[in-house]
Design an enzyme around this catalytic site. Sequence first.
Site, PDB file in Angstrom:
ATOM      1  N   GLU A 101      -2.343   9.867  -6.171  1.00 49.96           N
ATOM      2  CA  GLU A 101      -2.053   9.767  -7.602  1.00 49.96           C
ATOM      3  C   GLU A 101      -0.713   9.052  -7.793  1.00 49.96           C
ATOM      4  O   GLU A 101       0.107   8.993  -6.873  1.00 49.96           O
ATOM      5  CB  GLU A 101      -1.959  11.174  -8.215  1.00 49.96           C
ATOM      6  N   LYS A 113      -9.885  18.715 -10.940  1.00 51.21           N
ATOM      7  CA  LYS A 113     -11.292  18.380 -10.663  1.00 51.21           C
ATOM      8  C   LYS A 113     -12.158  19.633 -10.677  1.00 51.21           C
ATOM      9  O   LYS A 113     -13.301  19.611 -11.140  1.00 51.21           O
ATOM     10  CB  LYS A 113     -11.388  17.667  -9.313  1.00 51.21           C
ATOM     11  N   LYS A 119      -9.006  12.830 -14.553  1.00 48.74           N
ATOM     12  CA  LYS A 119      -9.264  14.285 -14.507  1.00 48.74           C
ATOM     13  C   LYS A 119      -8.119  15.082 -15.116  1.00 48.74           C
ATOM     14  O   LYS A 119      -8.314  16.191 -15.605  1.00 48.74           O
ATOM     15  CB  LYS A 119      -9.552  14.726 -13.076  1.00 48.74           C
ATOM     16  N   ASP A 153      -4.240  18.098  -8.454  1.00 46.61           N
ATOM     17  CA  ASP A 153      -5.364  17.164  -8.639  1.00 46.61           C
ATOM     18  C   ASP A 153      -6.704  17.860  -8.339  1.00 46.61           C
ATOM     19  O   ASP A 153      -7.665  17.727  -9.102  1.00 46.61           O
ATOM     20  CB  ASP A 153      -5.170  15.943  -7.728  1.00 46.61           C
ATOM     21  N   GLY A 179     -10.179   5.732  -3.510  1.00 50.37           N
ATOM     22  CA  GLY A 179     -10.126   4.334  -3.068  1.00 50.37           C
ATOM     23  C   GLY A 179     -10.798   3.416  -4.071  1.00 50.37           C
ATOM     24  O   GLY A 179     -11.596   3.844  -4.908  1.00 50.37           O
ATOM     25  N   GLU A 185     -17.730  10.081 -14.603  1.00 45.06           N
ATOM     26  CA  GLU A 185     -18.214  10.269 -13.226  1.00 45.06           C
ATOM     27  C   GLU A 185     -17.096  10.127 -12.194  1.00 45.06           C
ATOM     28  O   GLU A 185     -17.050  10.858 -11.199  1.00 45.06           O
ATOM     29  CB  GLU A 185     -19.324   9.241 -12.942  1.00 45.06           C
ATOM     30  N   THR A 235      -5.600   0.470  -8.673  1.00 41.67           N
ATOM     31  CA  THR A 235      -6.613   0.649  -7.632  1.00 41.67           C
ATOM     32  C   THR A 235      -8.017   0.682  -8.245  1.00 41.67           C
ATOM     33  O   THR A 235      -8.899  -0.092  -7.867  1.00 41.67           O
ATOM     34  CB  THR A 235      -6.352   1.978  -6.869  1.00 41.67           C
ATOM     35  N   ARG A 267       0.629  -2.857 -17.752  1.00 37.51           N
ATOM     36  CA  ARG A 267       2.028  -2.747 -18.188  1.00 37.51           C
ATOM     37  C   ARG A 267       2.771  -4.048 -17.886  1.00 37.51           C
ATOM     38  O   ARG A 267       3.483  -4.584 -18.706  1.00 37.51           O
ATOM     39  CB  ARG A 267       2.715  -1.634 -17.390  1.00 37.51           C
ATOM     40  N   VAL A 277     -14.162  13.041 -10.625  1.00 34.28           N
ATOM     41  CA  VAL A 277     -14.272  14.027  -9.532  1.00 34.28           C
ATOM     42  C   VAL A 277     -14.944  13.381  -8.329  1.00 34.28           C
ATOM     43  O   VAL A 277     -16.025  12.796  -8.444  1.00 34.28           O
ATOM     44  CB  VAL A 277     -15.097  15.262  -9.974  1.00 34.28           C
TER      45      VAL A 277
HETATM   46  P1  NDP Z   1      -2.838   2.884 -10.505  1.00 32.74           P
HETATM   47  O1  NDP Z   1      -1.485   3.493 -10.617  1.00 32.74           O
HETATM   48  O2  NDP Z   1      -3.199   2.133  -9.292  1.00 32.74           O
HETATM   49  O3  NDP Z   1      -3.077   1.913 -11.766  1.00 32.74           O
HETATM   50  C1  NDP Z   1      -2.707   2.250 -13.067  1.00 32.74           C
HETATM   51  C2  NDP Z   1      -2.888   1.036 -13.931  1.00 32.74           C
HETATM   52  O4  NDP Z   1      -2.624   1.404 -15.275  1.00 32.74           O
HETATM   53  C3  NDP Z   1      -1.936  -0.128 -13.595  1.00 32.74           C
HETATM   54  O5  NDP Z   1      -2.632  -1.339 -13.637  1.00 32.74           O
HETATM   55  C4  NDP Z   1      -0.883  -0.063 -14.694  1.00 32.74           C
HETATM   56  O6  NDP Z   1      -0.365  -1.322 -15.046  1.00 32.74           O
HETATM   57  C5  NDP Z   1      -1.717   0.470 -15.846  1.00 32.74           C
HETATM   58  N1  NDP Z   1      -0.905   1.185 -16.827  1.00 32.74           N
HETATM   59  C6  NDP Z   1      -0.172   2.296 -16.658  1.00 32.74           C
HETATM   60  N2  NDP Z   1       0.405   2.660 -17.809  1.00 32.74           N
HETATM   61  C7  NDP Z   1       0.047   1.753 -18.722  1.00 32.74           C
HETATM   62  C8  NDP Z   1       0.330   1.565 -20.091  1.00 32.74           C
HETATM   63  N3  NDP Z   1       1.113   2.399 -20.752  1.00 32.74           N
HETATM   64  N4  NDP Z   1      -0.218   0.508 -20.723  1.00 32.74           N
HETATM   65  C9  NDP Z   1      -1.019  -0.349 -20.074  1.00 32.74           C
HETATM   66  N5  NDP Z   1      -1.351  -0.223 -18.759  1.00 32.74           N
HETATM   67  C10 NDP Z   1      -0.804   0.802 -18.101  1.00 32.74           C
HETATM   68  O7  NDP Z   1      -3.849   4.079 -10.771  1.00 32.74           O
HETATM   69  P2  NDP Z   1      -5.303   4.266 -10.135  1.00 32.74           P
HETATM   70  O8  NDP Z   1      -6.105   3.074 -10.356  1.00 32.74           O
HETATM   71  O9  NDP Z   1      -5.162   4.825  -8.780  1.00 32.74           O
HETATM   72  O10 NDP Z   1      -5.838   5.480 -11.037  1.00 32.74           O
HETATM   73  C11 NDP Z   1      -6.338   5.281 -12.350  1.00 32.74           C
HETATM   74  C12 NDP Z   1      -7.046   6.559 -12.795  1.00 32.74           C
HETATM   75  O11 NDP Z   1      -8.134   6.817 -11.923  1.00 32.74           O
HETATM   76  C13 NDP Z   1      -6.175   7.821 -12.727  1.00 32.74           C
HETATM   77  O12 NDP Z   1      -6.561   8.677 -13.777  1.00 32.74           O
HETATM   78  C14 NDP Z   1      -6.551   8.449 -11.383  1.00 32.74           C
HETATM   79  O13 NDP Z   1      -6.330   9.821 -11.364  1.00 32.74           O
HETATM   80  C15 NDP Z   1      -8.025   8.123 -11.354  1.00 32.74           C
HETATM   81  N6  NDP Z   1      -8.628   8.078 -10.046  1.00 32.74           N
HETATM   82  C16 NDP Z   1      -8.042   7.374  -9.029  1.00 32.74           C
HETATM   83  C17 NDP Z   1      -8.673   7.266  -7.801  1.00 32.74           C
HETATM   84  C18 NDP Z   1      -8.072   6.483  -6.681  1.00 32.74           C
HETATM   85  O14 NDP Z   1      -8.679   6.453  -5.600  1.00 32.74           O
HETATM   86  N7  NDP Z   1      -6.939   5.869  -6.850  1.00 32.74           N
HETATM   87  C19 NDP Z   1      -9.960   7.928  -7.561  1.00 32.74           C
HETATM   88  C20 NDP Z   1     -10.506   8.633  -8.704  1.00 32.74           C
HETATM   89  C21 NDP Z   1      -9.860   8.698  -9.891  1.00 32.74           C
HETATM   90  P3  NDP Z   1       0.542  -2.176 -14.031  1.00 32.74           P
HETATM   91  O15 NDP Z   1      -0.415  -2.587 -12.942  1.00 32.74           O
HETATM   92  O16 NDP Z   1       1.026  -3.324 -14.800  1.00 32.74           O
HETATM   93  O17 NDP Z   1       1.603  -1.236 -13.545  1.00 32.74           O
HETATM   94  N1  HSE Z   2      -5.614  11.082  -5.633  1.00 32.32           N
HETATM   95  C1  HSE Z   2      -6.980  11.404  -5.674  1.00 32.32           C
HETATM   96  C2  HSE Z   2      -7.453  11.880  -4.316  1.00 32.32           C
HETATM   97  C3  HSE Z   2      -7.783  10.210  -6.103  1.00 32.32           C
HETATM   98  O1  HSE Z   2      -6.742  11.623  -3.338  1.00 32.32           O
HETATM   99  O2  HSE Z   2      -8.482  12.527  -4.229  1.00 32.32           O
HETATM  100  C4  HSE Z   2      -9.242  10.510  -6.324  1.00 32.32           C
HETATM  101  O3  HSE Z   2      -9.421  11.303  -7.457  1.00 32.32           O
END
Ligand code: NDP
Ligand code: HSE
Length: 440
Positions: free
Chosen positions: A191, A206, A106, A202, A303, A130, A14, A46, A133
């Site tokens: 998450e 934060k 976080k 979570d 998002g 940034e 995402t 991955r 949180v």
């Molecule tokens: P996702 O699960 O959507 O994406 C994780 C990505 O990491 C995928 O592309 C996955 O690969 C890759 N990945 C996981 N493990 C490995 C590995 N061992 N080696 C290489 N690549 C790997 O997570 P999000 O994007 O939602 O979240 C990412 C971070 O951002 C987290 O720390 C989350 O807490 C934080 N966050 C998320 C928010 C949100 O709205 N979603 C908001 C704020 C913070 P593959 O696609 O191939 O599976």
């Molecule tokens: N899972 C988290 C939330 C993503 O819903 O707030 C943003 O950190």
Amino acid sequence: MSRSVKIGMAGLGTVGSGLAKILLEKGGILAERAGVPLELKRVCVRNPDAPRQIQLPPGILTTDLEGLVSDPDIDIFVELIGGLEPARSCIIKAIEGGKHVVTANKAVLATCGWEIFRLADQKGCCVAFEASVAGGIPVIEVFREGLPANRISRMIGILNGTSNYILSEMSSRGEELDTVLKKAQEKGYAEADPTYDIDGTDAAHKLAVLASLAFQAPVEMDAVSKEGIEAVERFDLEMAAELGFVVKLLAVASKRDEGLDLRVHPAMIPAGHLLARVSGVYNAIYVTGDAVGEILLHGLGAGQMPTGSAVAADVVALARRIASGCRCSASMFLGFGLDGNGTVEICPREALESRFYIRFNAQDRPGVLAAISGILGSNGISIESVVQRGRAVGGGRASVPIVMLTHAAPVIAVEKAVEEIEALEVVAGKSVMIRVEELE
Ligand code: NDP
Ligand code: HSE
């Protein structure tokens, strides 16, 4: 313009897709703002064959995380994998190799952030966070750059978008928690392990990060007491509305004589308060500082694009530093030096008081109410109001909800009384306890 700043990104989910879109579609504006072109050099995932929301330039996708982290050509390592490992080890390895780091993680920051910040200080690297949180709200920058003249006495946040979305949808559409959680997952808010959104973990991560910035000392996750929204039912949301409240998962940090009170829990807040209007995936942080007074920050808390925007802000700020040859350290993005900042004193639970909403499920029989209120009274808890809904169908053994609002009482006394009440033969199952947060 000088040579480009090269970015290596781990994760194209995402948030990673959001950042990639911004870097690829807004390269010109970002280069102007950074004073240097930004180049997305490598992206690690991955599963290289998974369908993606964005088309990357050919040849930059890899599954070699080690290779990306140790690539000497990369200036900024952006960690968007999530979870503790391998995220923590990658960040450490990147810093050991002299790279600056941007992370939205976080969980890593709240559990081993200080190890990372100290290493970064030794190595002359920056760690920017940034997006960790409140998604798109630039709250980290506000604490670092906007409020240094303030002693913060309290901050109250709605810091988890998924749980706020769930509570909002349960109240407005009458949907069940599990149904709304699925929608939140589809929208990319939750998450990877969604229990963290539901059980308060979570938001606690934060809060630990924000409290460190607000009180300028390392605050770790285990200093935060946490409860989630798993026990809250539609009935409680309806009762809250009747009583003039809205239920929110709050993250509270307040400075008291006994120490810092750090807690995450569902809370009833007055329906007329600004925080009560923060609905859906929106987050908000209500801060009280001695100079600024009260401020409210509000925006999308999760998002793809809001979070991508926050990560991009860090990348641009770092690129600007790199391009101008400024000295780098962990303190740059923390807003305070690591030396001389000891641990914070945490307020003991014995000192905490609150009003409570308590829902018991009790048999509809004479004397039951007296037994419950007797136990509350013997624990020194006074009752503000009582509501009993419906009559038990099929005789006195069926249970009905009894809702009580208490006056302010010590939290541990209320917990003890509820445990005693749950042991009564006429009371069925676990009760629901929701604090009533005092907000002016
Ligand atoms: P996702 O699960 O959507 O994406 C994780 C990505 O990491 C995928 O592309 C996955 O690969 C890759 N990945 C996981 N493990 C490995 C590995 N061992 N080696 C290489 N690549 C790997 O997570 P999000 O994007 O939602 O979240 C990412 C971070 O951002 C987290 O720390 C989350 O807490 C934080 N966050 C998320 C928010 C949100 O709205 N979603 C908001 C704020 C913070 P593959 O696609 O191939 O599976
Ligand atoms: N899972 C988290 C939330 C993503 O819903 O707030 C943003 O950190």
